[in-house]
Design an enzyme around this catalytic site. Structure first.
Site, PDB file in Angstrom:
ATOM      1  N   ASN A  49     -73.953 -22.961  54.016  1.00 21.61           N
ATOM      2  CA  ASN A  49     -73.933 -21.868  55.008  1.00 21.61           C
ATOM      3  C   ASN A  49     -74.175 -22.389  56.514  1.00 21.61           C
ATOM      4  O   ASN A  49     -75.084 -23.067  56.856  1.00 21.61           O
ATOM      5  CB  ASN A  49     -75.186 -20.993  54.817  1.00 21.61           C
ATOM      6  CG  ASN A  49     -75.457 -19.914  55.878  1.00 21.61           C
ATOM      7  OD1 ASN A  49     -75.200 -19.987  56.974  1.00 21.61           O
ATOM      8  ND2 ASN A  49     -76.006 -18.585  55.403  1.00 21.61           N
ATOM      9  N   ASP A  74     -83.996 -22.319  50.945  1.00 25.29           N
ATOM     10  CA  ASP A  74     -83.545 -20.962  50.297  1.00 25.29           C
ATOM     11  C   ASP A  74     -84.448 -20.016  50.976  1.00 25.29           C
ATOM     12  O   ASP A  74     -85.462 -20.211  51.545  1.00 25.29           O
ATOM     13  CB  ASP A  74     -84.220 -20.905  48.746  1.00 25.29           C
ATOM     14  CG  ASP A  74     -83.589 -19.680  48.152  1.00 25.29           C
ATOM     15  OD1 ASP A  74     -82.173 -19.706  47.830  1.00 25.29           O
ATOM     16  OD2 ASP A  74     -84.229 -18.953  47.862  1.00 25.29           O
ATOM     17  N   PHE A  84     -76.353 -13.960  61.749  1.00 24.89           N
ATOM     18  CA  PHE A  84     -75.711 -13.761  60.441  1.00 24.89           C
ATOM     19  C   PHE A  84     -76.578 -12.687  59.426  1.00 24.89           C
ATOM     20  O   PHE A  84     -77.645 -12.566  59.705  1.00 24.89           O
ATOM     21  CB  PHE A  84     -75.273 -14.999  59.556  1.00 24.89           C
ATOM     22  CG  PHE A  84     -76.500 -15.812  59.011  1.00 24.89           C
ATOM     23  CD1 PHE A  84     -77.476 -16.271  59.917  1.00 24.89           C
ATOM     24  CD2 PHE A  84     -76.903 -15.696  57.814  1.00 24.89           C
ATOM     25  CE1 PHE A  84     -78.639 -17.181  59.736  1.00 24.89           C
ATOM     26  CE2 PHE A  84     -78.024 -16.328  57.029  1.00 24.89           C
ATOM     27  CZ  PHE A  84     -78.714 -17.060  58.154  1.00 24.89           C
ATOM     28  N   HIS A 133     -88.504 -17.350  60.209  1.00 21.47           N
ATOM     29  CA  HIS A 133     -88.995 -17.765  58.953  1.00 21.47           C
ATOM     30  C   HIS A 133     -88.541 -19.244  58.874  1.00 21.47           C
ATOM     31  O   HIS A 133     -88.975 -20.172  58.693  1.00 21.47           O
ATOM     32  CB  HIS A 133     -88.613 -16.915  57.767  1.00 21.47           C
ATOM     33  CG  HIS A 133     -87.139 -16.742  58.049  1.00 21.47           C
ATOM     34  ND1 HIS A 133     -86.422 -16.076  59.001  1.00 21.47           N
ATOM     35  CD2 HIS A 133     -85.793 -16.890  56.931  1.00 21.47           C
ATOM     36  CE1 HIS A 133     -85.016 -15.743  58.734  1.00 21.47           C
ATOM     37  NE2 HIS A 133     -84.739 -16.281  57.549  1.00 21.47           N
ATOM     38  N   ARG A 134     -87.213 -19.405  59.053  1.00 19.52           N
ATOM     39  CA  ARG A 134     -86.613 -20.859  59.057  1.00 19.52           C
ATOM     40  C   ARG A 134     -87.225 -21.919  60.164  1.00 19.52           C
ATOM     41  O   ARG A 134     -87.227 -22.786  59.817  1.00 19.52           O
ATOM     42  CB  ARG A 134     -84.991 -20.453  59.321  1.00 19.52           C
ATOM     43  CG  ARG A 134     -84.209 -21.782  59.181  1.00 19.52           C
ATOM     44  CD  ARG A 134     -82.744 -21.515  58.772  1.00 19.52           C
ATOM     45  NE  ARG A 134     -82.561 -20.773  57.689  1.00 19.52           N
ATOM     46  CZ  ARG A 134     -82.180 -19.372  57.980  1.00 19.52           C
ATOM     47  NH1 ARG A 134     -82.255 -18.879  58.994  1.00 19.52           N
ATOM     48  NH2 ARG A 134     -82.069 -18.685  56.798  1.00 19.52           N
TER      49      ARG A 134
END
Ligand code: IMP
Length: 184
Positions: free
Chosen positions: A9, A65, A140, A167-168
């Site tokens: 990704n 994830d 995205f 979150h990332r």
């Protein structure tokens, strides 16, 4: 500092490097597909994934994830977010929520690291609401549907806010903090 990041990704690669750049860390993309375990926990999926990738490439590596957990849908699509997005997309999710006024949702991310000895994972999350219709062109996946708490715009409309609160970005910062102290 360079860290190998196994993912297909490209959006994830851009986002982690946006954060990494602030701390002198470069995430180098490695193409090494891994099976995603069937589990409701992003940590389990990420940890099993990183062990698989390490066994293939034999070098310290991270995987990430993530998923969107929608309260009114009992946390669906959760760890199945990528698959669900590819099948029904944003309009499909909105259709599932036609009858519900509870729009509460959470994005979660888990970055897992493995070097053959140490297995560590770092979780980040952000709470928000699902819009009534998609808004914004950037980012995205479910970005056009998600408005973080305290912000009037979706992630797809406001990528600067996404960079700060996502979150990332939280998971990456936790990883970088740990990894830098391990290296020094
Ligand atoms: P996976 O981590 O590769 O299993 O994929 C997670 C899926 O969750 C992505 O393909 C997106 O559909 C969704 N997702 C995860 N993080 C984000 C995000 O930051 N924005 C929008 N969608 C996301």
């Amino acid at each position: 500092m360079k860290v190998l990041f196994a993912t297909g990704n490209n959006h994830k690669v851009l986002e982690v490097n946006d954060i990494g750049g602030e701390f002198g860390v470069v995430f180098k993309q490695v193409e090494c597909p891994y099976p995603e375990l069937r589990s409701d926990s992003i940590s389990v999926v990420a940890e099993e994934g990183v062990k698989f990738v390490y066994a293939k490439i034999g070098k310290p590596v991270v995987v990430e994830d993530s998923g969107l957990f929608i309260q009114a849908l009992d946390d669906f699509p959760g760890t199945y977010s990528a698959f669900v997005f590819s099948k029904i997309g944003n309009y499909g999710i909105l259709k599932l929520m036609d009858d519900t006024s509870n729009r509460t949702a959470e994005f979660r991310s888990c970055i897992a690291f493995y070097d053959g000895k140490t297995l560590k994972s770092f979780v980040g999350s952000v709470k928000g609401d699902i819009t009534e219709k998609p808004a914004g062109e950037n980012g995205f996946g479910y970005d056009p549907l998600f408005i973080p708490n305290g912000c009037g715009k979706t992630f797809a409309e406001d990528q600067e806010t996404k960079k700060k609160v996502s979150h990332r970005s939280k998971a990456v910062k936790k990883f970088i903090n740990w990894y830098s102290s391990k290296k020094s």
